[in-house]
Design a protein around this motif. Sequence first.
Motif, PDB file in Angstrom:
ATOM      1  N   GLY A 476       0.873  -1.191   0.136  1.00  0.00           N
ATOM      2  CA  GLY A 476      -0.136   0.390  -0.272  1.00  0.00           C
ATOM      3  C   GLY A 476       0.924   1.142  -0.330  1.00  0.00           C
ATOM      4  N   LEU A 477       1.902   1.204   0.483  1.00  0.00           N
ATOM      5  CA  LEU A 477       2.469   2.435   0.904  1.00  0.00           C
ATOM      6  C   LEU A 477       3.480   3.100  -0.059  1.00  0.00           C
ATOM      7  CD1 LEU A 477       3.380   2.487   4.823  1.00  0.00           C
ATOM      8  CD2 LEU A 477       0.925   3.610   3.589  1.00  0.00           C
ATOM      9  N   ALA A 478       3.924   1.559  -0.509  1.00  0.00           N
ATOM     10  CA  ALA A 478       4.918   1.571  -1.700  1.00  0.00           C
ATOM     11  C   ALA A 478       4.218   2.099  -3.153  1.00  0.00           C
ATOM     12  CB  ALA A 478       5.805   0.092  -2.165  1.00  0.00           C
ATOM     13  N   ALA A 540       6.179  16.293  10.941  1.00  0.00           N
ATOM     14  CA  ALA A 540       7.067  15.682  10.050  1.00  0.00           C
ATOM     15  C   ALA A 540       6.319  14.660   9.046  1.00  0.00           C
ATOM     16  CB  ALA A 540       7.302  14.529  11.599  1.00  0.00           C
ATOM     17  N   GLY A 541       5.582  14.270   9.529  1.00  0.00           N
ATOM     18  CA  GLY A 541       5.361  14.022   7.615  1.00  0.00           C
ATOM     19  C   GLY A 541       5.252  15.055   6.572  1.00  0.00           C
ATOM     20  N   ALA A 542       4.832  16.566   6.735  1.00  0.00           N
ATOM     21  CA  ALA A 542       5.138  16.970   5.290  1.00  0.00           C
ATOM     22  C   ALA A 542       6.617  17.076   5.363  1.00  0.00           C
ATOM     23  CB  ALA A 542       4.287  18.207   6.072  1.00  0.00           C
ATOM     24  N   LEU A 563       1.488  16.643  -2.150  1.00  0.00           N
ATOM     25  CA  LEU A 563       2.051  17.156  -1.005  1.00  0.00           C
ATOM     26  C   LEU A 563       1.319  16.920   0.062  1.00  0.00           C
ATOM     27  CD1 LEU A 563       3.980  18.487   1.087  1.00  0.00           C
ATOM     28  CD2 LEU A 563       3.269  20.364   1.114  1.00  0.00           C
ATOM     29  N   ALA A 564      -0.553  16.878  -0.014  1.00  0.00           N
ATOM     30  CA  ALA A 564      -1.352  15.867   1.547  1.00  0.00           C
ATOM     31  C   ALA A 564      -1.241  14.855   0.637  1.00  0.00           C
ATOM     32  CB  ALA A 564      -2.913  16.200   0.878  1.00  0.00           C
ATOM     33  N   GLY A 565      -1.023  13.910   0.281  1.00  0.00           N
ATOM     34  CA  GLY A 565      -0.988  12.544   0.123  1.00  0.00           C
ATOM     35  C   GLY A 565       0.198  12.025   0.012  1.00  0.00           C
ATOM     36  N   ALA A 570       4.099   9.545   3.515  1.00  0.00           N
ATOM     37  CA  ALA A 570       5.127   9.498   4.188  1.00  0.00           C
ATOM     38  C   ALA A 570       5.310   9.782   6.202  1.00  0.00           C
ATOM     39  CB  ALA A 570       6.318  11.153   4.312  1.00  0.00           C
ATOM     40  N   LEU A 571       4.652   9.987   6.728  1.00  0.00           N
ATOM     41  CA  LEU A 571       4.160   9.739   8.007  1.00  0.00           C
ATOM     42  C   LEU A 571       3.721   8.112   8.351  1.00  0.00           C
ATOM     43  CD1 LEU A 571       3.567  10.531  10.989  1.00  0.00           C
ATOM     44  CD2 LEU A 571       1.040  11.341   9.771  1.00  0.00           C
ATOM     45  N   ALA A 572       3.322   7.596   7.488  1.00  0.00           N
ATOM     46  CA  ALA A 572       3.009   5.912   7.583  1.00  0.00           C
ATOM     47  C   ALA A 572       4.036   5.356   7.721  1.00  0.00           C
ATOM     48  CB  ALA A 572       1.757   5.288   6.638  1.00  0.00           C
TER      49      ALA A 572
END
Length: 757
Positions: A476-478, A540-542, A563-565, A570-572
């Motif tokens: 999912g994250l990839a 941190a994610g941003a 950037l939101a996506g 990145a946060l996950a």
Amino acid sequence: MLFSTFPPESDRLREFGLLLTVRDQRLRLTVGNQDHDLGPAPSPACMYRLQAEDDRLWVTVDGTVVLDLVEPVPQIAAFVTELPAEVPVSASARADARFQTSPTPLKYGLLAGCAMGVLCCLVLGFRILRAMNGQPERPRLPIRADFGWTLAVLAGIAGWGVLGAQTVDDGWFLGMHKNLGPSGFVGDYYMFLNVSEIPASLVQHVFAPLFSISWSPFVLRIPAMAAGIGIWLAALGIVRLLPTPARVPRRLLAAAFAVAWMPGGAALRPEPFVALCFAVSAYAAVRATVTRADGWLLIGALATGVALAITSTGILVAVPLTIGLIGAVRRTPERRWVLVALVVAVAGSCSPLIFAEAGLGGFLDSTAARYWYGASLSWFHEFDRYQMLLGSHGATEFYVEQHPYRRLPILLGVVLVAIVFALRLRDRARGVFTGVLAWPFAWLLGGLALLVFTPTKIGSHLNVLVLPVTLVLACGLALLPTAFARDSGGWLVRGGTLFLVTLAVSVSFHGPNSWWGYHRIAMPLLDERLSVHPALLLLAGALAALIPALRAKRDEVAFPTKLAGHTAIALARLALLAMPVIVVGLLGVAAVRQLKHDSWAPIATTTGCGIADEVRLDSGATLAEHLADRPGATLVDWPISLWHPCARFPVQANGMLEPPTSIVPAPGKLRVHGDLSRSYTAFAGPFAPVGQDATYTEVPSWLEGTPGEEHWSPLLHVDYRYPVGAYDVRVERVDRPGWMSFPSYADSRYTGQGPPA
């Protein structure tokens, strides 16, 4: 008092036992809280016989029946009489050893026949399906790049075997393991009157030879660690079989595996082995689809059949098999009946494993007893599991399981399933998550759905889902960046993803740093909430997402949306990387603090007698030395028994209990859990009669370098009021059909009381 089955002063005597007395020159029998007159006081020339069997109790005088009652058999804590020695009194009891069974030669033959049948089905099935399919394609992928990551994962698994935290039920299952040799069957040693663990007994039998080598925690964890290695290899194999666009970084796969596996990876419960069967079934389904070699589905069927003989959550292993079978039937409908018949035959041929230790009657007795004593809940209690997982006040008894590293993999996995489902709704035809790339998400969703119907509602069951959680997090994250760009992921989808990921990570970390047993010693931030403000998480994610968002040239949306996506992704990813580091850091700091103050640490139990080597008595001897010199067995409460590898537990065999001479109770807040094994309610502790016949003497003791009773409680010497072992035991063996059952444990006629509250 002429005779009783409890001490005369026991508060349990009138309700559960039998009492024979002389009052006002009349002989009176008290049973079931009722007094019955048996006539004038007996003369020395008369012979009185009291007999009880099934639901009947009767009394004869010189062969004449004077009382005949419909009563359950009285319970026996001791045979007590105040008659002088010259008066002949004898008592005999037939102990209930219904679960202490072993197969007859005929059954061994049938089991061997089933094994041969499974083998024949596999061989013939592969030949038949290969002939109908032709030669399957064999993907040729280099393995050199994956070799280094596999070595790193192996090192991590071994390290977790030493440092890893004890799970709540490890000590409970240790009692089952230790009593298997003396009794010959896997019983619930500490609870439920030692009722059989059918069908969750296969694993103990398989690994019994290994457990005979050592009882140190590291050795006990080796089977679960081996299962973890198998799960990792299956996950790696599935990723290697995925289509070329599925570029899953191995570092992300390793991080996802660590987060999914660590909460229950080193446990003594059966979930790691069901998780391994799930992994085998999933790999087989993907292999069958990608290479067009449908014979691999038979391997998945074999894994499903074996999993059903491990524990009730084994039904989850059927999820990837079913999805793969549906795909194969759609792909080649002309031979669907052959394929379905072979799959059912292989899975069904494994079913006798469930009854290898006992028959159908024993299985039904065991199941009924668990429902009776409250170890099983209906499907509509499923929310109880999530109350525990989320730290609800309604689940305070499971407070120690509410650690952030238990929440993150499940919550984040569910969020990613929801996101992928939303993307599939927007573009079903050409989306990224189609075909086998969508399967891990379906596995996780199907597994969570089936958990609703499992009988017990504990957090450990979620550990069965290690493989789908690993693949959901990694794939999912990839692939989400590609999916956002290709699957019409606008501001609504990406903003919703950022909200859900932030919520899942925030809730995961917002929980008590609570641990079970001796892992509480010197733990930093103990019982404090490890909260991280959502604003800090977003920042941190941003920051981590800024460069990937700038580089995403093919993503044709406004930069804030882009950037939101990327911030959500990145946060996950940061959470996946941070969680293992945080957990290992907390455990490592606690171990260093303990060792620095010359105290005992769980990490030091790989050798020696564990914490018993560090507990001192007033005599100057250690607890290990004291127990070695003291005759008899030692009952160690189940919350802490894992850390007493040298203790010899009391044997429960032939329907009888070896009286312990020492008790090591659980300390502090865990004492109430340990006392359940010595309680008549609510879970029918088999050691409950000990307290009726003995007095406990506290022996002062302390743990070096660790003040306070929160981490240690006094040793108890057990002093019996009556002679112990002053009886003869005769063991008889009889053959009986497997469907035969005895009067059920789950019945007020048997227990003398209603279902415990």
